[in-house]
Motif scaffolding. Structure first.
Motif, mmCIF file in Angstrom:
data_model
loop_
_atom_site.group_PDB
_atom_site.id
_atom_site.type_symbol
_atom_site.label_atom_id
_atom_site.label_comp_id
_atom_site.label_asym_id
_atom_site.label_seq_id
_atom_site.Cartn_x
_atom_site.Cartn_y
_atom_site.Cartn_z
ATOM 1 N N ILE A 289 -11.871 -0.808 -6.757
ATOM 2 C CA ILE A 289 -11.193 -0.800 -8.073
ATOM 3 C C ILE A 289 -9.551 -0.629 -7.926
ATOM 4 O O ILE A 289 -9.039 -1.544 -8.443
ATOM 5 C CB ILE A 289 -11.810 0.295 -9.198
ATOM 6 C CG1 ILE A 289 -13.224 0.054 -9.364
ATOM 7 C CG2 ILE A 289 -10.972 0.301 -10.486
ATOM 8 C CD1 ILE A 289 -13.614 1.154 -10.149
ATOM 9 N N ILE A 290 -9.218 0.080 -7.216
ATOM 10 C CA ILE A 290 -7.827 0.375 -6.915
ATOM 11 C C ILE A 290 -7.150 -0.841 -5.994
ATOM 12 O O ILE A 290 -6.061 -1.183 -6.457
ATOM 13 C CB ILE A 290 -7.424 1.703 -6.389
ATOM 14 C CG1 ILE A 290 -8.111 2.844 -7.098
ATOM 15 C CG2 ILE A 290 -6.049 1.943 -5.856
ATOM 16 C CD1 ILE A 290 -7.827 4.136 -6.508
ATOM 17 N N ILE B 19 -0.451 -0.122 0.810
ATOM 18 C CA ILE B 19 0.978 -0.292 0.660
ATOM 19 C C ILE B 19 1.827 -0.369 1.952
ATOM 20 O O ILE B 19 2.618 -1.316 2.150
ATOM 21 C CB ILE B 19 1.542 0.681 -0.498
ATOM 22 C CG1 ILE B 19 0.755 0.543 -1.819
ATOM 23 C CG2 ILE B 19 3.001 0.413 -0.531
ATOM 24 C CD1 ILE B 19 1.067 1.819 -2.869
ATOM 25 N N PHE C 156 -5.009 3.389 -0.827
ATOM 26 C CA PHE C 156 -4.012 2.469 -1.779
ATOM 27 C C PHE C 156 -2.869 2.940 -0.945
ATOM 28 O O PHE C 156 -2.028 1.812 -0.854
ATOM 29 C CB PHE C 156 -4.017 2.644 -3.097
ATOM 30 C CG PHE C 156 -3.891 4.089 -3.443
ATOM 31 C CD1 PHE C 156 -4.972 5.025 -3.692
ATOM 32 C CD2 PHE C 156 -2.735 4.582 -3.780
ATOM 33 C CE1 PHE C 156 -4.861 6.267 -4.087
ATOM 34 C CE2 PHE C 156 -2.722 6.009 -4.225
ATOM 35 C CZ PHE C 156 -3.612 6.845 -4.257
ATOM 36 N N TRP C 157 -2.437 4.003 -0.195
ATOM 37 C CA TRP C 157 -1.400 4.090 0.162
ATOM 38 C C TRP C 157 -1.142 3.391 1.427
ATOM 39 O O TRP C 157 -0.075 2.798 1.750
ATOM 40 C CB TRP C 157 -0.931 5.669 0.700
ATOM 41 C CG TRP C 157 0.467 5.941 0.989
ATOM 42 C CD1 TRP C 157 1.537 5.731 0.446
ATOM 43 C CD2 TRP C 157 0.341 6.500 2.451
ATOM 44 N NE1 TRP C 157 2.360 6.199 1.322
ATOM 45 C CE2 TRP C 157 2.024 6.672 2.450
ATOM 46 C CE3 TRP C 157 -0.299 6.733 3.549
ATOM 47 C CZ2 TRP C 157 2.425 7.054 3.784
ATOM 48 C CZ3 TRP C 157 0.227 7.159 4.720
ATOM 49 C CH2 TRP C 157 1.598 7.576 4.982
ATOM 50 N N THR D 233 -6.420 -3.684 -8.076
ATOM 51 C CA THR D 233 -5.277 -3.563 -8.805
ATOM 52 C C THR D 233 -3.897 -3.668 -7.817
ATOM 53 O O THR D 233 -3.032 -4.398 -8.436
ATOM 54 C CB THR D 233 -5.170 -2.256 -9.400
ATOM 55 O OG1 THR D 233 -6.335 -2.183 -10.346
ATOM 56 C CG2 THR D 233 -4.009 -2.251 -10.379
ATOM 57 N N LEU D 234 -4.004 -3.042 -6.949
ATOM 58 C CA LEU D 234 -2.958 -3.129 -5.909
ATOM 59 C C LEU D 234 -2.467 -4.508 -5.440
ATOM 60 O O LEU D 234 -1.504 -5.146 -5.471
ATOM 61 C CB LEU D 234 -3.432 -2.332 -4.712
ATOM 62 C CG LEU D 234 -2.219 -2.040 -3.673
ATOM 63 C CD1 LEU D 234 -0.950 -1.438 -4.066
ATOM 64 C CD2 LEU D 234 -2.739 -1.114 -2.564
ATOM 65 N N GLY E 24 -15.593 2.228 -5.423
ATOM 66 C CA GLY E 24 -14.505 3.053 -6.323
ATOM 67 C C GLY E 24 -13.163 2.494 -5.614
ATOM 68 O O GLY E 24 -12.248 2.317 -6.556
ATOM 69 N N VAL F 198 -10.162 -1.707 -15.351
ATOM 70 C CA VAL F 198 -8.965 -1.015 -15.509
ATOM 71 C C VAL F 198 -8.125 -1.718 -16.780
ATOM 72 O O VAL F 198 -7.644 -0.872 -17.563
ATOM 73 C CB VAL F 198 -8.206 -0.916 -14.267
ATOM 74 C CG1 VAL F 198 -7.013 -0.431 -14.286
ATOM 75 C CG2 VAL F 198 -8.939 -0.134 -13.032
#
Lengths: 289, 319, 290
Positions: free
Chosen positions: B257-258, B151, B147-148, B261-262, B254, B273
């Protein structure tokens, strides 16, 4: 000799043997983790500011001598928050893996040493945890128990339990089949004695390697949970939480996003190097996988 | 041919208990939520009578076992329950959201394999430079939290270069080009980490196979090095690579999922979530069930492919 | 008759850590094989016989120094480029190894592994290569060859696997076959069958066979001539029967006497001293060379 191609040893010009790769990895990883660990442990002493103190006039400050990592949208010092966040992340990751080991090692040893129905029982039970993918299981557990650091640690510990137990079981199997164990049993040594003196000391290598590798993933997992708001709760600083907050000001103040991420990367590298070094030293045949 | 059929049947049959166990685990986990879901649904002004009635309506006053049977019965008939917040039927919600997650996970894994396997082969057979170059990529891909990375990619491509959108989604059937534009950054994010893993696995597996004695005999027969690598080594390394891909799909789901959201993608992961924060337990349950089922089915396909690649597995000779 | 396979003063050195102590695995060996003969190369482990064979095929790693000359049908093998080497292997000179199971790809069918050898050297269609493979399988004694074409190696016994390996090696009718301990991993009864097979194939196709073994019994069964190697040197060469009946070199004598099958009952088996230096003039010049 059979018809295999014969490998010749390569000549070293100076004749001296260079430091082995495993040592280099362990030193590199150990050094990184030592630095991070000391920084995290001594957070109250070395952090230049209180991580939660907001200075309205220094909002979104570019990295400077005053704020080496810059400041965020509320005027908080990023460096201090990163140090405290690292502290929280390391604490959660390491305690999660440690807690997991406390259960996994006995479970794996028992399964590997006694075999048969004991093995089936333990292995099948633990395999039920593997039915759900890691992040999903963590989220589900947090859904039940509520968000928070402790819950995140518990969730991570549960997720890694079957993996660590399986590694321990495999290496126990390997060691138990060894003749000196059979010899020891033949001389009348009780199970407990054999386990404590022969089996466990020799079988610990691979699981230590795996624990180190999993600590790296635990850091990432914890960061992910905090990012989603399910791990360490604000206002306690957490690296994942900082990454989430930083999105709002991404283009105006990218340093809020970059430094916490870098901190995670460095920590993960530290654990990975350490794990790789330990693997080369203790487990060249690759029981831990 | 019938041996292969038996192998397929065996694997499929083994999957069924796994699905059942998973469903039990999901069922129990949600039931373990502390607090009373009925009270939560009704709010604090509910009377005892209301609570008792709703509980009876929902069947929550029966034994756990009966509840489980009723629940699975509903599931198999297609009744997935209702979302507490929006009151929309969950089956509809799932139908809308599943394609998003599948597209994200599918494209990411596809890209990861297409990039990772050839690079891994090159790293194993290409000489010292290929190994050094790919090592850097592997270390990077494995250590960076996805996720970093996402970003950072947004920072570069959306914030600075203004090339790609940071969030949003358009269904593929509506507008394929726009859909791919929105999916580029999310897919790139997930695929990078996975490609690093697959590269490393492929590299190790191919190197290991190339050291085996049958390769010497292949050379002694005058088979070209290229054919040895692509016809023989890859096939022998296949099971290891495919197995890792199967495991990584779980990790990918998995991560998805993040990432959902991101990037604000309307997928099942994001549904779960938001469901948790809303205490929307039926939704969480269905979402978890869906993702776990995908994972188990992918594992089945992985096993079947491994059996096709290695005849010893199909004959039941190896685990 | 000009030799089909010639080793001329071949020296092979592995470069060790310290160049001064580099061991010579093969130290000046000269052997000439004529067409159609089975030549046994006999020696204990470490005598250099396998190294010599691998050198003929160009299978030694590049860090190994090979000097002298090895010719196949007059063509020099040492220093041959990778493309020409690939051309020669499997079509003019073939090699089979001790462990047949380790020689076959476990994920390919046996028939395909024979067929690919055919297609690697000649532009034939798949169907034709398949037919040829089935034909070869029949020739080496695999029953029901057509039906078993698609079977994987693990479905065969050890002896059958070695036959398949032989079929693959002989698929393109090479002039020379090097067999490195082909029967060592097999039961005694199967050993005899495989040796008979090699002998029959040699007669039918005129193949020259270099049979490497540590087992004198094997040599006695099929070899026309034999060469005895010890610590990288060739001690004695000659007609197999003659060498066995009248060994000239003390080492050969000791080897024969040490064979339990041939030792006289009640006598003690002699020990070949480990420190026997190959350097002493008696030793080096003791054997006759034909």
């Amino acid at each position: 000799m059979s018809g295999r191609a014969i490998m010749a040893r390569s000549a070293t010009p100076s004749g001296r043997r260079p430091m082995s790769a495993s040592t280099r990895y362990i030193l590199a990883g150990g050094a990184i983790l030592a630095v991070l660990g000391i920084a995290a442990a001594a957070a109250p002493l070395i952090a230049p500011y209180d991580p939660e103190s907001m200075a309205v006039r220094e909002v979104m400050g570019v990295p400077s001598l005053l704020h080496p990592f810059g400041s965020d949208v509320l005027g908080r010092d990023v460096l201090s928050r990163v140090i405290y966040g690292l502290r929280a992340s390391l604490l959660i990751s390491i305690s999660a893996v440690a807690a997991s080991l406390v259960v996994a090692i006995p479970a794996g040893v028992l399964a590997g040493y006694f075999g048969r129905w004991v093995d089936s029982l333990i292995s099948r039970t633990l395999d039920m945890i593997l039915v759900l993918p890691a992040m999903l299981l963590a989220i589900t557990l947090i859904a039940i128990l509520g968000p928070g650091s402790v819950v995140a640690a518990i969730a991570i510990a549960v997720i890694y339990l079957p993996i660590l137990a399986r590694v321990m079981r495999t290496s126990t199997l390997v060691v138990t089949r060894n003749e000196y164990v059979e010899g020891s049993r033949a001389r009348g040594a009780g199970h407990l004695r054999v386990l404590m003196t022969h089996v466990i000391p020799n079988a610990l290598g691979p699981v230590i390697v795996q624990a180190s590798v999993l600590s790296a993933f635990a850091m990432q997992l914890e960061a992910g949970l905090s990012f989603l708001g399910l791990g360490t709760q604000p206002p306690t600083p957490s690296l994942g939480g900082m990454l989430s907050d930083g999105r709002d000001v991404l283009t105006q103040a990218p340093w809020v996003e970059i430094f916490p991420g870098l901190a995670i990367v460095v920590a993960v590298l530290g654990f990975s190097f350490l794990g790789e070094g330990l693997r080369r030293a203790f487990d060249p045949r690759g029981v831990a996988e | 041919m019938s041996r292969l059929l038996m192998f397929v049947l065996r694997r499929v049959l083994v999957t069924i208990p796994t699905l059942i166990v998973m469903s039990i685990v999901v069922f129990l986990i949600i039931r373990l939520v502390p607090g009373d879901p009925v009270r939560t649904m009704l709010g604090f002004r509910a009377t005892e009578a209301n609570v008792a009635e709703l509980r009876h309506q929902l069947g929550l006053d029966q034994s756990l076992f009966t509840q489980y049977l009723a629940w699975t019965g509903d599931l198999l008939r297609g009744d997935l329950g209702t979302d507490i917040v929006s009151h929309a039927p969950l089956s509809e919600l799932l139908m809308q959201r599943l394609p998003v997650t599948l597209e994200l996970a599918g494209l990411s894994m596809l890209l990861a394999v297409v990039a990772g396997v050839p690079l891994g082969v090159w790293a194993a057979t290409g000489g010292p430079w290929s190994r050094r170059l790919t090592e850097g990529f592997v270390v990077f891909g494995v250590s960076v939290p996805d996720f970093w990375l996402g970003i950072m990619l947004v920072l570069v491509f959306s914030g600075t270069l203004m090339l790609l959108p940071p969030t949003g989604y358009v269904p593929f059937v509506d507008d394929p080009a726009a859909n791919l534009r929105y999916m580029t950054l999310p897919v790139l994010t997930l695929a990078t980490g996975e490609a690093a893993y697959i590269l490393r696995t492929t590299r190790g597996a191919i190197a290991s196979v190339m050291g085996r004695p049958f390769v010497t005999f292949l050379r002694a027969k005058g088979i070209s090095e290229r054919r040895i690598v692509f016809g023989h080594a890859l096939r022998n390394a296949g099971p290891s690579i495919v197995t890792v891909v199967g495991i990584q799909v779980g990790v990918l789901l998995g991560g998805a999922i993040i990432i959902e959201t991101l990037f604000a993608l309307p997928g099942v992961g994001r549904l779960v979530v938001t469901g948790i924060t809303q205490r929307n337990y039926p939704t969480v349950q269905v979402g978890v069930l869906a993702i776990a089922t995908i994972f188990i089915l992918v594992s089945l396909i992985t096993d079947l492919v491994v059996g096709w690649l290695d005849p010893r597995v199909a004959d039941g000779m190896m685990k | 008759m000009s030799p089909v396979l010639s080793f001329n003063d071949v020296r092979i050195r592995f470069r060790g850590d310290n160049a001064a102590h580099a061991a010579a695995a093969v130290d000046g060996v000269s052997i000439h094989l004529v067409k159609g003969e089975i030549f046994g190369i006999v020696g204990e482990s470490g005598s250099g016989k396998s190294t010599l064979a691998n050198a003929a095929m160009g299978l030694l790693p590049s860090s190994v120094e090979v000097s002298g000359s090895i010719t196949v049908n007059g063509r020099e093998m040492i220093g041959l480029g990778p493309d020409e080497l690939r051309h020669m292997r499997g079509s003019e000179i073939s090699m089979i190894f001790q462990d047949a199971s380790a020689s076959l790809d476990p994920t390919w069918s046996v028939g395909e592994q024979i067929a690919e050898t055919v297609r690697a050297h000649r532009p034939v269609a798949r169907g034709e290569a398949r037919a040829r493979a089935i034909e070869l399988m029949g020739e080496v004694g695999i029953p029901d060859a057509a039906a078993r074409y698609n079977d994987a190696p693990h479905r065969f016994s050890g002896g059958m696997r070695q036959r398949i390996v032989i079929a693959a090696a002989l698929a393109n009718n090479p002039q020379i076959l090097i067999a490195d301990e082909p029967t060592t991993a097999l039961d005694v009864t199967i050993q005899a069958q495989v040796l008979k097979l090699i002998d029959a194939l040699r007669r039918n196709h005129g193949t020259t066979v270099a049979l490497i073994t540590h087992d004198l019994g094997v040599v006695a069964q099929v070899c026309d001539r034999v060469g005895v190697m010890y610590r990288g040197r060739l001690l004695e060469v000659g007609n197999a029967r003659e060498v066995f009946a009248n060994p000239t070199h003390p080492y050969t004598r000791a080897l024969l006497a040490a064979n339990p099958a041939w030792a006289k009952r009640g006598s003690r088996l002699p020990v070949v001293p480990a420190e026997w230096s190959v350097e002493t003039p008696d030793f080096a010049n003791a054997g006759g060379t034909t």
